[in-house]
Design a protein around this motif. Structure first.
Motif, PDB file in Angstrom:
ATOM      1  N   CYS A 111       0.811  -1.219   0.000  1.00  0.00           N
ATOM      2  CA  CYS A 111       0.000   0.000   0.000  1.00  0.00           C
ATOM      3  C   CYS A 111       0.840   1.263   0.000  1.00  0.00           C
ATOM      4  O   CYS A 111       0.394   2.302  -0.442  1.00  0.00           O
ATOM      5  CB  CYS A 111      -0.928   0.021   1.209  1.00  0.00           C
ATOM      6  N   ILE A 112       2.051   1.185   0.554  1.00  0.00           N
ATOM      7  CA  ILE A 112       2.827   2.421   0.616  1.00  0.00           C
ATOM      8  C   ILE A 112       3.837   2.530  -0.516  1.00  0.00           C
ATOM      9  O   ILE A 112       4.529   3.533  -0.640  1.00  0.00           O
ATOM     10  CB  ILE A 112       3.566   2.565   1.970  1.00  0.00           C
ATOM     11  N   LEU A 113       3.922   1.489  -1.354  1.00  0.00           N
ATOM     12  CA  LEU A 113       4.862   1.576  -2.474  1.00  0.00           C
ATOM     13  C   LEU A 113       4.221   2.316  -3.640  1.00  0.00           C
ATOM     14  O   LEU A 113       3.011   2.396  -3.731  1.00  0.00           O
ATOM     15  CB  LEU A 113       5.252   0.172  -2.923  1.00  0.00           C
ATOM     16  N   ASP A 114       5.059   2.825  -4.524  1.00  0.00           N
ATOM     17  CA  ASP A 114       4.485   3.489  -5.695  1.00  0.00           C
ATOM     18  C   ASP A 114       4.029   2.429  -6.694  1.00  0.00           C
ATOM     19  O   ASP A 114       4.301   1.237  -6.530  1.00  0.00           O
ATOM     20  CB  ASP A 114       5.462   4.486  -6.318  1.00  0.00           C
ATOM     21  N   TYR A 115       3.334   2.872  -7.714  1.00  0.00           N
ATOM     22  CA  TYR A 115       2.676   1.956  -8.627  1.00  0.00           C
ATOM     23  C   TYR A 115       3.614   0.885  -9.186  1.00  0.00           C
ATOM     24  O   TYR A 115       3.333  -0.301  -9.134  1.00  0.00           O
ATOM     25  CB  TYR A 115       2.049   2.761  -9.764  1.00  0.00           C
ATOM     26  N   GLU A 116       4.767   1.327  -9.704  1.00  0.00           N
ATOM     27  CA  GLU A 116       5.646   0.382 -10.388  1.00  0.00           C
ATOM     28  C   GLU A 116       6.265  -0.620  -9.421  1.00  0.00           C
ATOM     29  O   GLU A 116       6.279  -1.825  -9.677  1.00  0.00           O
ATOM     30  CB  GLU A 116       6.743   1.137 -11.140  1.00  0.00           C
ATOM     31  N   LEU A 117       6.751  -0.131  -8.284  1.00  0.00           N
ATOM     32  CA  LEU A 117       7.389  -1.021  -7.326  1.00  0.00           C
ATOM     33  C   LEU A 117       6.381  -2.019  -6.775  1.00  0.00           C
ATOM     34  O   LEU A 117       6.666  -3.197  -6.590  1.00  0.00           O
ATOM     35  CB  LEU A 117       8.007  -0.192  -6.195  1.00  0.00           C
ATOM     36  N   LYS A 118       5.154  -1.517  -6.544  1.00  0.00           N
ATOM     37  CA  LYS A 118       4.079  -2.366  -6.041  1.00  0.00           C
ATOM     38  C   LYS A 118       3.822  -3.542  -6.989  1.00  0.00           C
ATOM     39  O   LYS A 118       3.739  -4.693  -6.576  1.00  0.00           O
ATOM     40  CB  LYS A 118       2.826  -1.487  -5.926  1.00  0.00           C
ATOM     41  N   MET A 119       3.749  -3.218  -8.299  1.00  0.00           N
ATOM     42  CA  MET A 119       3.534  -4.263  -9.293  1.00  0.00           C
ATOM     43  C   MET A 119       4.677  -5.259  -9.275  1.00  0.00           C
ATOM     44  O   MET A 119       4.470  -6.474  -9.334  1.00  0.00           O
ATOM     45  CB  MET A 119       3.450  -3.640 -10.688  1.00  0.00           C
ATOM     46  N   ARG A 120       5.898  -4.744  -9.210  1.00  0.00           N
ATOM     47  CA  ARG A 120       7.059  -5.642  -9.254  1.00  0.00           C
ATOM     48  C   ARG A 120       7.064  -6.588  -8.059  1.00  0.00           C
ATOM     49  O   ARG A 120       7.361  -7.768  -8.197  1.00  0.00           O
ATOM     50  CB  ARG A 120       8.364  -4.824  -9.303  1.00  0.00           C
ATOM     51  N   VAL A 121       6.723  -6.045  -6.876  1.00  0.00           N
ATOM     52  CA  VAL A 121       6.718  -6.880  -5.677  1.00  0.00           C
ATOM     53  C   VAL A 121       5.599  -7.914  -5.761  1.00  0.00           C
ATOM     54  O   VAL A 121       5.801  -9.102  -5.488  1.00  0.00           O
ATOM     55  CB  VAL A 121       6.565  -6.010  -4.404  1.00  0.00           C
ATOM     56  N   MET A 122       4.413  -7.480  -6.178  1.00  0.00           N
ATOM     57  CA  MET A 122       3.284  -8.414  -6.291  1.00  0.00           C
ATOM     58  C   MET A 122       3.603  -9.522  -7.288  1.00  0.00           C
ATOM     59  O   MET A 122       3.341 -10.699  -7.037  1.00  0.00           O
ATOM     60  CB  MET A 122       2.025  -7.666  -6.756  1.00  0.00           C
ATOM     61  N   VAL A 123       4.182  -9.134  -8.425  1.00  0.00           N
ATOM     62  CA  VAL A 123       4.522 -10.127  -9.447  1.00  0.00           C
ATOM     63  C   VAL A 123       5.564 -11.082  -8.894  1.00  0.00           C
ATOM     64  O   VAL A 123       5.478 -12.294  -9.082  1.00  0.00           O
ATOM     65  CB  VAL A 123       5.031  -9.432 -10.725  1.00  0.00           C
ATOM     66  N   PHE A 124       6.548 -10.544  -8.158  1.00  0.00           N
ATOM     67  CA  PHE A 124       7.616 -11.402  -7.646  1.00  0.00           C
ATOM     68  C   PHE A 124       7.056 -12.441  -6.675  1.00  0.00           C
ATOM     69  O   PHE A 124       7.324 -13.627  -6.796  1.00  0.00           O
ATOM     70  CB  PHE A 124       8.702 -10.571  -6.960  1.00  0.00           C
ATOM     71  N   ILE A 125       6.238 -11.982  -5.714  1.00  0.00           N
ATOM     72  CA  ILE A 125       5.705 -12.925  -4.719  1.00  0.00           C
ATOM     73  C   ILE A 125       4.792 -13.952  -5.388  1.00  0.00           C
ATOM     74  O   ILE A 125       4.821 -15.135  -5.080  1.00  0.00           O
ATOM     75  CB  ILE A 125       4.939 -12.177  -3.613  1.00  0.00           C
ATOM     76  N   THR A 126       3.991 -13.506  -6.330  1.00  0.00           N
ATOM     77  CA  THR A 126       3.035 -14.409  -6.958  1.00  0.00           C
ATOM     78  C   THR A 126       3.701 -15.396  -7.899  1.00  0.00           C
ATOM     79  O   THR A 126       3.311 -16.559  -7.971  1.00  0.00           O
ATOM     80  CB  THR A 126       1.983 -13.596  -7.745  1.00  0.00           C
ATOM     81  N   PHE A 127       4.718 -14.931  -8.649  1.00  0.00           N
ATOM     82  CA  PHE A 127       5.215 -15.756  -9.752  1.00  0.00           C
ATOM     83  C   PHE A 127       6.564 -16.412  -9.526  1.00  0.00           C
ATOM     84  O   PHE A 127       6.912 -17.329 -10.264  1.00  0.00           O
ATOM     85  CB  PHE A 127       5.281 -14.912 -11.031  1.00  0.00           C
ATOM     86  N   CYS A 128       7.336 -15.972  -8.542  1.00  0.00           N
ATOM     87  CA  CYS A 128       8.686 -16.517  -8.384  1.00  0.00           C
ATOM     88  C   CYS A 128       8.637 -18.032  -8.182  1.00  0.00           C
ATOM     89  O   CYS A 128       8.060 -18.519  -7.206  1.00  0.00           O
ATOM     90  CB  CYS A 128       9.385 -15.853  -7.214  1.00  0.00           C
ATOM     91  N   GLY A 129       9.176 -18.782  -9.121  1.00  0.00           N
ATOM     92  CA  GLY A 129       9.230 -20.240  -8.990  1.00  0.00           C
ATOM     93  C   GLY A 129       7.947 -20.954  -9.365  1.00  0.00           C
ATOM     94  O   GLY A 129       7.831 -22.158  -9.195  1.00  0.00           O
TER      95      GLY A 129
END
Ligand SMILES: *[C@@H]1O[C@H](CO)[C@@H](O)[C@H](O)[C@H]1NC(C)=O
Ligand SMILES: *[C@@H]1O[C@H](CO)[C@@H](O)[C@H](O)[C@H]1NC(C)=O
Ligand SMILES: *[C@@H]1O[C@H](CO)[C@@H](O)[C@H](O)[C@H]1NC(C)=O
Ligand SMILES: *[C@@H]1O[C@H](CO)[C@@H](O)[C@H](O)[C@H]1NC(C)=O
Length: 538
Positions: A111-129
């Motif tokens: 919630c406190i990250l900006d749009y791009e970083l938020k997407m990158r983190v969400m994608v990383f947690i969801t898709f890594c591996g």
């Protein structure tokens, strides 16, 4: 991430949200006043944020078959405010419950990250591996149901009116492409590409980076401009639809609250018959949190309900189960014993593996379940006797006669479960083997977990079903089939099976189909439902 970093992010977010947006708004105001000062009709008809684009309800749907439309799926085609629930679905159904928990825990930080970083983190947690295969099956079997349920009807109608459809979105392409092409016949989907390694996602975004919508549009169309664009009044969408010849906006608040924007089931571009996955609710952060809090209680409750069902006499079991929240409704009663003293054959719709168990409990008498196919595991775990048919007419006939002389039988001729209001084709085998037939219309309703699966662990099905806070079972016993409508009365077994299917469909308000178990497994699991196919002769 350490504390100074978070502060920095907060400051960045503040600057972006407040300064950039207010500057933009001020600029728009100047522009509006400059251009449209004299046009009272436009000024009064649109009081929303950016009155540059007309309301989507003003869009004329006729004569657009030769036109090209551009829009986003997140925010425009979907009524949900955020795309987080769909990431959660991928994390839970494609990944694991741990991955889902991690994504949930990360939510306050997102919630406190900006749009791009938020997407990158969400994608990383969801898709890594995550395996490509798992994403593929989630996008085929799980996501379409949730996308359809949250579709914005007005946006869908505009999209549907156009001849060539292009969706440009910054969410990962793999999460939306299957649905858009299969259900909405979208021609081209541009989305953020994910980095993969062999059969796995790495969790990173490919080198081309996060997709920027208006840039992607320019790249895709080159010199040409698409005919229509629809979007929300946000900055990203504004930049996108400003590049189109005609543009319309959807207001976010309205899309969420207005009932007109809910897509009615009968307007689905393709009927939703089969879907898979455990979650029965849209996993918004709050709903997911409630689910995780409920989980330990649910597991204990499921174990209690199972023990009660196995160990206690029917009346006590039903009473205790109802006390813990199981909602069992019985309509109609068991038929009179027939003259020849033989048992009757109950023919049920198939909603979960527990159908025969609930029928047996609500009738307060032991039944034997006759199945065409059942995994060994379920056979062992079943609290009632199960008998497997061999599909050899002579042998099955003898088995049935023997069983009927001992007591009542129950059969689910659909051969597999279906979660939606449709009945699959009834296999006609049962009709030849019994004359005393009682149709039973069964329906279930769950709010948290589905008690059926096509590609998951089938042995957990009853547990998941009983983990729901209030699992409900409606059992409606219809009258015994008159003799002239059975095989003994001269009807063919197909006629009998079809008649019973229609009757049950009518009782439940379900639509009858000719789909089979094979269709279900081909669609959901990409295989033919191994358990049955090994036995199948026809
Ligand atoms: C003013 O708005 C009306 C209706 O929206 C439109 O038909 C007309 O062309 C507009 N006039 C100008 C000068 O833009
Ligand atoms: C769009 O039009 C609908 C129907 O005319 C109206 O209810 C709604 O308030 C309008 N929305 C905006 C943002 O003007
Ligand atoms: C989806 O759209 C909403 C606004 O409608 C926006 O706040 C959010 O950041 C978007 N999510 C993604 C992943 O693009
Ligand atoms: C299932 O139950 C919920 C909550 O009681 C209700 O909102 C929903 O409409 C029901 N669904 C069906 C298909 O009956």
């Amino acid at each position: 991430m350490d504390f100074p970093m978070i502060l920095l992010r907060l400051a960045d977010w503040f600057l972006y949200q407040f300064l950039a947006n207010s500057c933009y708004r001020a600029a728009m105001k100047v522009k509006n006043n400059g251009f449209f000062f004299k046009n009272q009709s436009i000024r009064s008809s649109s009081s929303n944020q950016f009155p540059l684009h007309p309301n989507i309800t003003k869009c004329n749907l006729y004569g657009r078959k030769s036109q090209t439309i551009v829009c986003d799926i997140n925010g425009t085609l979907l009524r949900t405010h955020s795309f987080f629930p769909y990431f959660m679905l991928v994390a839970f159904e494609g990944g694991s419950i741990l991955r889902a928990l991690l994504l949930l825990i990360s939510y306050p930080f997102l919630c406190i990250l900006d749009y791009e970083l938020k997407m990158r983190v969400m994608v990383f947690i969801t898709f890594c591996g995550l395996r490509l295969k798992d994403m593929d099956s989630v996008s085929r079997a799980v996501l379409p149901k949730f996308y359809l349920e949250n579709m914005n009807f007005q946006a869908f109608e505009v999209l549907d009116s156009a001849g060539c459809k292009v969706v440009i979105t910054s969410v990962p392409r793999v999460m939306v492409e299957g649905f858009l092409k299969e259900y909405l016949s979208v021609d081209h989907v541009k989305g953020t590409e994910l980095h993969t390694l062999g059969h796995y996602f790495t969790g990173l975004i490919s080198t081309s980076g996060l997709l920027v919508k208006h840039r992607a549009l320019k790249e895709f169309f080159g010199e040409k401009r698409p005919d229509i664009g629809i979007g929300t009044s946000s900055l990203h969408d504004h930049l996108l639809i400003s590049l189109c010849k005609e543009s319309y906006v959807i207001s976010k608040e309205e899309s969420k609250s207005n009932q007109i924007s809910v897509m009615p089931r009968d307007k689905y571009p393709k009927p939703l018959v089969f879907h898979d996955g455990r979650l029965a609710f849209l996993p918004t952060p709050l709903a997911t949190l409630s689910m995780f809090i409920w989980l330990p209680v649910g597991i204990l409750l499921a174990i209690f309900r199972i023990l009660v069902g196995i160990c206690l006499p029917y009346k006590v079991a039903v009473f205790l189960a109802m006390l813990t929240g199981v909602n069992l409704k019985l309509k109609g009663s068991a038929p009179q014993k027939s003259e020849n003293g033989k048992g009757v054959l109950y023919v049920c719709t198939h909603r979960t593996l527990l159908d025969p168990v609930f029928l047996s409990n609500s009738l307060c008498k032991p039944l034997t379940a006759v199945t065409y196919s059942l995994s060994k595991m379920s056979e062992i775990m079943a609290p009632i006797k199960t008998v497997r048919l061999t599909r050899d007419r002579k042998q099955d006939g003898e088995t049935m006669q023997k069983l009927l002389s001992e007591g009542d039988l129950v059969v689910c001729p659909e051969g597999t479960t279906c979660r939606e209001p449709y009945l699959l084709r009834f296999s006609s085998l049962f009709a030849e083997l019994a004359d005393e037939i009682v149709p039973v219309a069964m329906n279930t309703n769950v709010t948290m977990f589905y008690g059926t699966t096509a590609s998951g662990f089938k042995c957990l099905d009853p547990i998941f079903f009983l983990m729901n806070p209030r699992p409900s079972y409606d059992v409606q016993i219809l009258g015994k089939l008159p003799k002239e409508l059975t095989c003994a009365g001269g009807k063919s077994s197909h006629e009998v099976a079809n008649y019973i299917q229609r009757k049950l469909g009518h009782a439940l308000g379900f639509e009858c189909t000719t789909l089979t178990r094979r269709d279900k497994y081909l669609m959901l699991a990409g295989n033919e439902g191994v358990v049955e196919e090994k036995k199948k002769k026809s």
